[in-house]
Design an enzyme around this catalytic site. Structure first.
Site, PDB file in Angstrom:
ATOM      1  N   ASP A 152       0.848  -1.192   0.000  1.00 36.28           N
ATOM      2  CA  ASP A 152       0.000   0.000   0.000  1.00 36.28           C
ATOM      3  C   ASP A 152       0.888   1.248   0.000  1.00 36.28           C
ATOM      4  O   ASP A 152       1.974   1.232  -0.571  1.00 36.28           O
ATOM      5  CB  ASP A 152      -0.936  -0.033   1.210  1.00 36.28           C
ATOM      6  CG  ASP A 152      -2.297   0.576   0.914  1.00 36.28           C
ATOM      7  OD1 ASP A 152      -2.367   1.807   0.742  1.00 36.28           O
ATOM      8  OD2 ASP A 152      -3.289  -0.174   0.836  1.00 36.28           O
ATOM      9  N   HIS A 185      -3.849   6.093   3.177  1.00 29.82           N
ATOM     10  CA  HIS A 185      -4.600   4.890   2.857  1.00 29.82           C
ATOM     11  C   HIS A 185      -3.979   3.660   3.507  1.00 29.82           C
ATOM     12  O   HIS A 185      -4.672   2.854   4.154  1.00 29.82           O
ATOM     13  CB  HIS A 185      -4.660   4.708   1.335  1.00 29.82           C
ATOM     14  CG  HIS A 185      -5.549   3.593   0.878  1.00 29.82           C
ATOM     15  ND1 HIS A 185      -5.111   2.287   0.765  1.00 29.82           N
ATOM     16  CD2 HIS A 185      -6.844   3.584   0.477  1.00 29.82           C
ATOM     17  CE1 HIS A 185      -6.098   1.528   0.316  1.00 29.82           C
ATOM     18  NE2 HIS A 185      -7.167   2.283   0.141  1.00 29.82           N
ATOM     19  N   SER A 194     -11.602  -1.259   0.001  1.00 25.50           N
ATOM     20  CA  SER A 194     -10.270  -1.397   0.601  1.00 25.50           C
ATOM     21  C   SER A 194     -10.396  -1.749   2.075  1.00 25.50           C
ATOM     22  O   SER A 194      -9.697  -2.630   2.594  1.00 25.50           O
ATOM     23  CB  SER A 194      -9.489  -0.090   0.469  1.00 25.50           C
ATOM     24  OG  SER A 194      -9.092   0.155  -0.850  1.00 25.50           O
TER      25      SER A 194
END
Length: 795
Positions: free
Chosen positions: A342, A379, A581
C-alpha cells in the site's frame, strides 16, 4: 422531528429518574444489582451478581461493595429468602431493622453488622445477601453514572418554525442566521425555511447559506456532528455544502450532499474534535451560487446534533464480524504475519507496537524514494489499523446502555510487513506493485507471512491469466499465502470487479454498511460503491462482503486523505473512511485469526471456511436480497468460520499450476438465462437466476436480514471452474462487441461499459469478436499506472 426511517445510533429517549435502589424496588418491584466502574453504573450479568451465599460467609469471605451508610459498623443489604415472612422472622431473631419490605422479590432491606451477617448465614432457610448500591439521577446532566449520558448534547429537530430552537440538553451559542441573494429572510420566508418539521433549502440564483454557532468542550475527543437529509425533486448535479469553521472566517468542507454522492436520503456523521481548540465553531449549509435549476426541488435537513460519543472512538467492526468473541478466547492473530502492499505505514504504537515490536520488515518499492519514508497519503495506515490496531475502544450500545471494550483492529496481535508501492498521491505502477509481491513471496517463510492484503485496483485489460500483476498474485497464492483483495469502488454495474480482484483463486471482498446503527442489523445493506461480477471469464465475484462503510482507523492528521476530508478526521490520529479497501482489510484480519488457531490451513481452506460460514442477505420471502454477483457468499462471520472444519469447497476444478504455466485456463459458472439475465449454472445443470434465487428489485435493500446459516452449505457451488472454452462462454453469443474495446495503451473510463438503463437484464451485452487487439495489449511497458481505491462518500 424525525426526517427518515433510518435509525441513528446515538439518539435516545428520555430516561426515568430513580432515587435509590430501595425506592426502585418498592415502587416497581424490580431489583437492580449495580456495579461501579469508571464510566458509571452498569447492570451486572445475572450469573455474576454479588449474592453472598451462606457458604461464602462461612468461609469468612468479605462482602464486596461500598455501603451506602455505616452506623456502628452496619452495612445496608437486601436480604432475600424463600418468602418475605421467613426473611422477616430471621432478621427479627438478630434484632436487624426492617427498612423496606420488598415483597415482589421475597426480600427485606436492612442494615447488618458483620456479626449479624455471620449469625444469619448459619440459619435456615438459606438467605442471600446483596449489598445496597447507589443509583444516580438519570436526569442529572453532570452525572457520570449513566453510560448513555451525553457529555455534550446540542440538538435542533426543527419542531418549531423558529431559528432559535434548542432541543438538546446543552445550548447553541447563537440562533440560526441566513443570507440569501434576494435578501428574503425568516424561518417562514425565502429559499431557506423551517417547514414540515425540518430545515428546507431551495436552490436559488446567487446562492444562499445558513449558519449557527455552537460551543464545543475544549480538548475533548470523540466529538461528533450528525444529521439526517433528504434530497427531493432536485436537478441532477445540484449540491449542498456542509461546512464548519473554528474561527467563523475560514470554513472547511465536511461534505457535499448531491444525488451522485449521497443518494436520495440518509444520515451523516462527522468527527469535529479538531475544532475544539477554542471552544467553539460555526456550522453552515451553503447552496451553490449558480444552481443547475433554480427554484426546483429542496434539500431537507433534520436532527442536527452535536454530541460527545459516549464511547471512546468506538470501532464496532470486531463485534459485527464476531472477531471480538475470538479475542475473548485469546485468538488475536498472534504468531501470524500480514503483509500489506500500500502507501506505507503511520508510525503509531497502536499499529507498530512498542518500539516497533510488531514490524517484521518495511520496504519501499517506489522508485527513487527514501526507503524509510512514512505514509503521507493515509490509505495504507488506515488499512493497517483495521487489520492490526491494538487500540482498545470503548463502545456503548445506546439501546440498553451496555458498555463494552473492544479492540479496534481485527487481529490486534499480528505481526506486519509493510511494502510501500504507492506514492503520496496514492498512485503506483504494475512494476512497483509486482516487485512488492515478489518481496513478500521471497520472504514469506523467514517472516512467517501467511496473509497478503491488496486494497487497490486497476481496470482489467486482458484475461486474468495474461495480466502480469495477476500472475504475481497467483504465484503468492500458490506459495501458500492467503491473498485478500478489494472488489473495487467502481459501483454496482455488472463486470466492474477490478484487477487483481478478478483472479478466481483469491478472496475478493465487497463492502456493506451498518447504516450508522451498529447494534441493529435490520437496516444493513450493500454499499452502492461496491463493485459487482461476473468477471470476463464468467467467475462469480466478489467472494464475500464485509463491513466497509465509515470504518474508524488511524491516519496522520496531516496525511493527504485527512487534509482533503477534514470532516472525517479527529485532527489527531483517528480517521473515518469507506471503501472495499477497508472491507478487504477486515477479511485479512479475519484470515489471520483463523490461521492462528490452525496454522496449517491452506489458502483454499481459509477461503472455503470464510465463504461457507458467511451470512447471506435475504428478504422476507427467503430470496437473496442481492445476487451472488453482488454479495458473493454473504457477510463475513469469522467466529462461525472458526467453528467449522469445512475444506475443499473453494476453487474446485481449478489448477493454479497449470494456469500459471499456460497449459490450461479456466472459466466460471456465470451464464445468461432465457430471459437475458445473468445467472449461475450449477454443477447439477440447473440455473440460479432472478426470481428463483434472488430478487434484484432495488440497488440495495434497506431491510435485508442476515441468514444465520450459509445458504450454500454444500460448499460454494458457484466457486468452481471448468476449462476455458475458446468458443462461446455465455451460451447464446460470445462476450465482446465488434472490434477492440480497448484503445492501445489506454485504460477504461470511470464509467461502465454497460448502458445505465439495463444493468442486469441484457443477455446480448457482448457481441462477436474479441475484446483485445490481436497485437500485444501490454506493449507500452510494465509501468502501467494504477492506484489505491479512490475516495468514496461515507455509507
Amino acid at each position: 422531528m424525525k426526517l427518515l426511517l433510518n435509525k441513528r445510533h446515538y439518539f435516545s429517549g428520555k430516561r426515568g429518574v430513580f432515587t435509590g435502589v430501595m425506592a426502585l424496588i418498592s415502587g416497581l418491584g424490580l431489583l437492580a444489582v449495580m456495579q461501579e466502574n469508571t464510566k458509571g453504573l452498569i447492570p451486572e450479568k445475572t450469573a455474576q451478581a454479588e449474592s453472598i451465599q451462606t457458604s461464602v460467609v462461612n468461609q469468612s469471605k468479605k462482602v464486596k461493595g461500598t455501603p451506602l451508610s455505616l452506623v456502628d459498623n452496619r452495612q445496608r443489604f437486601i436480604v432475600q429468602g424463600e418468602n418475605l415472612s421467613s426473611v422477616q422472622t430471621l432478621l427479627a431473631k438478630v434484632d436487624a431493622p426492617e427498612l423496606k419490605a420488598l415483597a415482589s422479590i421475597h426480600a427485606v432491606g436492612t442494615e447488618l453488622t458483620q456479626q449479624q451477617q455471620e449469625t444469619l448465614a448459619n440459619m435456615q432457610p438459606t438467605l442471600k445477601f446483596f449489598p445496597d448500591r447507589p443509583l444516580a439521577l438519570a436526569a442529572n446532566p453532570n452525572s457520570q453514572a449513566d453510560p448513555c449520558q451525553l457529555q455534550l448534547d446540542v440538538l435542533d429537530q426543527f419542531e418549531q418554525v423558529s431559528f432559535a430552537n434548542h432541543d438538546g440538553a446543552d445550548r447553541w451559542s447563537s440562533k440560526w442566521w441566513e443570507w440569501e441573494a434576494d435578501y428574503s429572510y425568516g424561518a417562514d420566508d425565502g429559499h431557506i425555511q423551517i417547514n414540515n418539521g425540518r430545515l428546507e433549502l431551495r436552490p436559488m440564483s446567487g446562492g444562499a447559506w445558513i449558519s449557527r454557532q455552537v460551543i464545543l468542550p475544549r480538548g475533548a475527543e470523540s466529538l461528533m456532528l450528525s444529521l439526517d437529509y433528504s434530497l427531493e425533486g432536485l436537478a441532477e448535479g445540484e449540491e449542498l455544502k456542509v461546512l464548519f469553521s473554528e474561527d467563523s472566517v475560514n470554513f472547511d468542507e465536511l461534505d457535499t450532499l448531491s444525488h451522485s454522492s449521497a443518494g436520495l436520503s440518509g444520515s451523516r456523521s462527522y468527527h469535529v474534535s479538531r475544532y475544539n481548540k477554542n471552544s467553539g465553531g460555526q456550522l453552515r449549509f451553503a447552496l451553490a451560487a449558480d444552481p443547475v435549476a433554480a427554484d426546483q426541488g429542496i434539500f431537507a435537513i433534520d436532527n442536527v446534533h452535536f454530541y460527545k460519543d459516549p464511547g471512546d472512538m468506538p470501532a464496532y467492526v470486531t463485534a459485527e464480524t464476531g472477531a471480538d468473541l475470538l479475542h475473548q478466547q485469546g485468538v488475536t492473530g498472534n504468531g501470524v504475519t500480514v503483509a500489506i502492499v500500500d502507501t506505507g505505514m503511520y508510525n503509531h504504537e497502536y499499529i507498530l507496537g512498542n518500539n516497533n515490536s510488531r514490524v517484521r520488515a518495511s520496504v519501499n518499492m517506489v522508485t527513487g524514494e527514501d526507503p524509510d519514508k512514512a505514509d503521507f497519503h493515509g490509505h495504507g495506515s488506515h488499512i493497517s489499523s483495521i487489520i492490526a490496531s491494538n487500540y482498545l475502544a470503548t463502545e456503548v450500545d445506546r439501546s440498553n446502555c451496555v458498555i463494552a471494550q473492544r479492540h479496534q483492529g481485527m487481529a490486534p496481535d499480528v505481526d506486519l510487513v509493510f511494502v510501500r508501492a504507492f506514492n503520496d498521491q496514492g498512485q503506483g505502477s504494475y512494476m512497483d506493485v509486482i516487485a512488492g509481491i515478489d518481496y513478500v513471496i521471497a520472504n514469506a517463510k523467514s517472516q512467517k507471512i501467511k496473509v497478503l492484503n491488496l486494497s487497490f485496483g486497476a481496470q482489467p485489460r486482458s484475461h486474468y491469466w495474461d495480466d502480469p500483476l495477476n500472475q504475481a498474485v497467483m504465484k503468492a497464492w500458490q506459495a501458500g499465502i492467503v491473498v485478500v483483495t478489494s472488489a473495487g469502488n467502481t459501483g454496482q454495474a455488472p463486470g466492474s470487479i477490478t484487477v487483481p480482484g478478478n483472479v478466481p483463486y483469491v478472496i475478493t471482498v465487497g463492502a456493506m454498511t451498518n447504516a450508522y446503527t451498529p447494534f441493529d442489523t435490520s437496516d444493513d445493506h450493500l454499499a452502492s460503491f461496491s463493485a459487482a461480477g461476473p468477471t470476463v471469464e464468467a467467475f462469480v465475484k466478489p467472494d464475500l462482503i464485509a463491513p466497509g462503510g465509515h470504518l474508524l482507523g488511524l491516519a496522520h492528521s496531516n496525511s493527504t486523505f485527512a487534509t482533503e476530508h477534514p470532516g472525517y478526521s479527529d485532527g489527531k490520529k483517528f480517521f473515518v473512511m469507506s471503501g472495499t479497501s477497508q472491507a478487504a482489510a477486515v477479511v485479512s484480519g479475519a484470515a489471520a485469526l483463523l490461521l492462528q488457531g490452525e496454522p496449517d490451513l491452506t489458502p483454499d481452506d481459509v477461503k472455503c471456511r470464510l465463504m461457507h460460514s458467511a451470512q447471506v442477505a435475504v428478504d422476507e420471502n427467503g430470496l437473496l436480497s442481492y445476487s451472488p454477483f453482488r454479495q458473493g457468499a454473504g457477510k463475513l462471520n469469522v467466529y462461525a468460520a472458526s467453528q467449522t472444519d469445512m475444506s475443499a469447497c473453494a476453487n474446485q476444478g481449478l489448477d493454479i499450476e497449470a494456469d500459471l504455466n499456460g497449459t490450461m485456463h479456466f472459466q466460471g459458472p456465470a451464464t445468461v438465462d432465457e430471459n437475458g439475465r445473468f445467472a449461475i449454472l450449477t454443477p447439477g445443470g440447473s440455473i440460479w437466476n432472478e426470481g428463483s434465487m434472488w430478487n434484484e428489485g432495488s440497488m440495495w435493500n434497506e431491510g435485508s436480514l442476515w441468514n444465520e446459516g450459509s445458504m450454500w452449505n454444500e460448499g460454494s457451488m458457484w466457486n468452481e471452474g471448468s476449462m476455458w472454452n475458446e468458443g462461446s462462454m455465455w451460451n447464446e453469443g460470445s462476450m465482446w462487441n465488434e472490434g477492440s474495446m480497448w484503445n492501445e495503451g489506454s485504460m477504461w473510463n470511470e464509467g461502465s461499459m454497460w448502458n445505465e438503463g439495463s444493468m442486469w437484464n441484457e443477455g446480448a451485452i457482448w457481441n462477436e469478436s474479441s475484446l483485445w487487439n490481436e497485437g500485444s495489449l501490454w506493449n507500452e511497458s510494465y509501468s502501467q499506472s494504477m492506484g489505491v481505491n479512490f475516495w468514496v462518500d461515507q455509507q
